[in-house]
Scaffold this active site. Sequence first.
Site, PDB file in Angstrom:
ATOM      1  CG  HIS A  50      -1.060   8.961   3.277  1.00 45.00           C
ATOM      2  ND1 HIS A  50      -1.127   7.771   3.499  1.00 45.00           N
ATOM      3  CD2 HIS A  50      -0.801   9.541   4.410  1.00 45.00           C
ATOM      4  CE1 HIS A  50      -0.984   7.539   4.955  1.00 45.00           C
ATOM      5  NE2 HIS A  50      -0.846   8.306   5.291  1.00 45.00           N
ATOM      6  CD  GLU A  93      -1.324   4.181   8.045  1.00 41.27           C
ATOM      7  OE1 GLU A  93      -1.048   4.453   9.357  1.00 41.27           O
ATOM      8  OE2 GLU A  93      -1.715   5.030   7.132  1.00 41.27           O
ATOM      9  CE1 TYR A 153       0.134   2.688  13.447  1.00 41.84           C
ATOM     10  CE2 TYR A 153      -1.716   4.027  12.623  1.00 41.84           C
ATOM     11  CZ  TYR A 153      -0.566   3.551  12.710  1.00 41.84           C
ATOM     12  OH  TYR A 153      -0.122   3.611  11.265  1.00 41.84           O
ATOM     13  NE  ARG A 164      -3.282   2.593   2.439  1.00 41.37           N
ATOM     14  CZ  ARG A 164      -3.484   3.214   3.720  1.00 41.37           C
ATOM     15  NH1 ARG A 164      -2.706   2.956   4.665  1.00 41.37           N
ATOM     16  NH2 ARG A 164      -4.102   4.584   3.500  1.00 41.37           N
ATOM     17  CG  ASN A 208      -5.021   3.009   8.664  1.00 39.63           C
ATOM     18  OD1 ASN A 208      -5.083   2.179   7.695  1.00 39.63           O
ATOM     19  ND2 ASN A 208      -4.622   4.340   8.132  1.00 39.63           N
ATOM     20  CD  GLU A 243      -4.713   7.477   9.544  1.00 37.89           C
ATOM     21  OE1 GLU A 243      -4.393   6.308  10.031  1.00 37.89           O
ATOM     22  OE2 GLU A 243      -4.193   8.453  10.073  1.00 37.89           O
TER      23      GLU A 243
END
Length: 437
Positions: free
Chosen positions: A113, A344, A284, A69, A282, A158
């Site tokens: 992005h 991600e 985290y 990606r 994504n 995002e």
Amino acid sequence: MFLWGTATAAYQIEGAADEDGRGPSVWDTFSHEPGRTREGHTGDVACDHYHRWPEDVALMAGLGVNAYRFSIAWPRVQPAGSGPVNARGLDFYDRLVDALLEAGITPVPTLFHWDLPQALEDGGGWLARDTAHRFAEYAALAAGRLADRVRMWITLNEPFVHMAYGYAMGIHAPGRALMTGALPAAHHQLLGHGLAVGALRAAGAEQVLITNNCTPVWSASDAAADLAAAEAYDVLHNRLFNDPVLIGKYPDLSAYGVANLDSVHDGDLDIIAAPLDGIGINYYNPTRIAAPSADAGLPFEDAGISGYPTTAFGWPVVPDGLRELLVHLKDRYGDALPPVYVTENGCSQEDVPGPDGVVDDRGRIAYLERHIQAVRRAQREGVDVRGYFVWSLLDNFEWAEGYHQRFGLVHVDFATQRRTPKASYAWLRDFLAAAED
């Protein structure tokens, strides 16, 4: 086929900021303004991927991933964000795609992005409705050149983070601090996504996704005020960008003093809710939320999470939060949730080569192993997860943190551009080889 991949972004790795007709992006402008990034770091050179991409493709091939990606830099394709294509810019991605396919790696480009052409920002950026239409035109140009070989496309990366950090709080480019005045940037990004879906399909794209950054939201307590604050944060971070795409409506924004988004026109939500072939998530860390103090200015406050190890960024490491998030998305959206790709997941560490040149990042190995296990648990609980992409292939320019946060499987000496695979690279290589057996 399950996609095992790594991920990068154009401004974070490419460099070559002034080469082959590339125009300036908001990040070029922002990073050159004093005080915007740590130690004034910029992405002018970054990892010099624009020149060193054959080496980077070889690193991916050696790793054994079957997908990559990356993002296409809009300012390379259309230097001013509109008008004719810059052929030399697309030539770069043409070469990259061919090399990936030759290596048996599926290219998964993201169209946006965060590197909006500066000329479009000068005209209002994502606060302006016209930017959504320019984005669709750019998507058509990119797909017109590459869709004969690229099957899977991602429109936006995002949009929550770009709106919140770039337009609400001013932490990222373009550096505006508008608070709730940034909400039009949410709608116009989503409108751009919907318009781009149509443009991509018209150009022959087989699969189209959007990538959202999502977080499990934990209430600081069972008190009514904390629960209401957690709900308000979930609306902003998760539902504002998932609901319109998946179920064709915006969530209740009354906690932010907003009855209706003025930027929404008749028919917009039908465009935004165009059927997708998957959704990128994504992840985290979770977010713990409490009721706001009197001067907070927002209907929530971040209460922090303790009791877990943290990354070099200070983010709590909660692998089961990924399972929790994926299962919650399945429960919330049901049949409206398309196949999920974890686009991600990764961690920053203080990675320093030892005397023998080895970067022994065993903390990253543990992180990846436990998060992959969380994905498998989510699959067992019925979530249709079809891919997992490690952030990131390379240490790179980490936005406002400059070169101070290292997420890569490969260490980059930014003075020499020397690439050194870390212990985590070897671990993932061996894991993927075993997974094929």
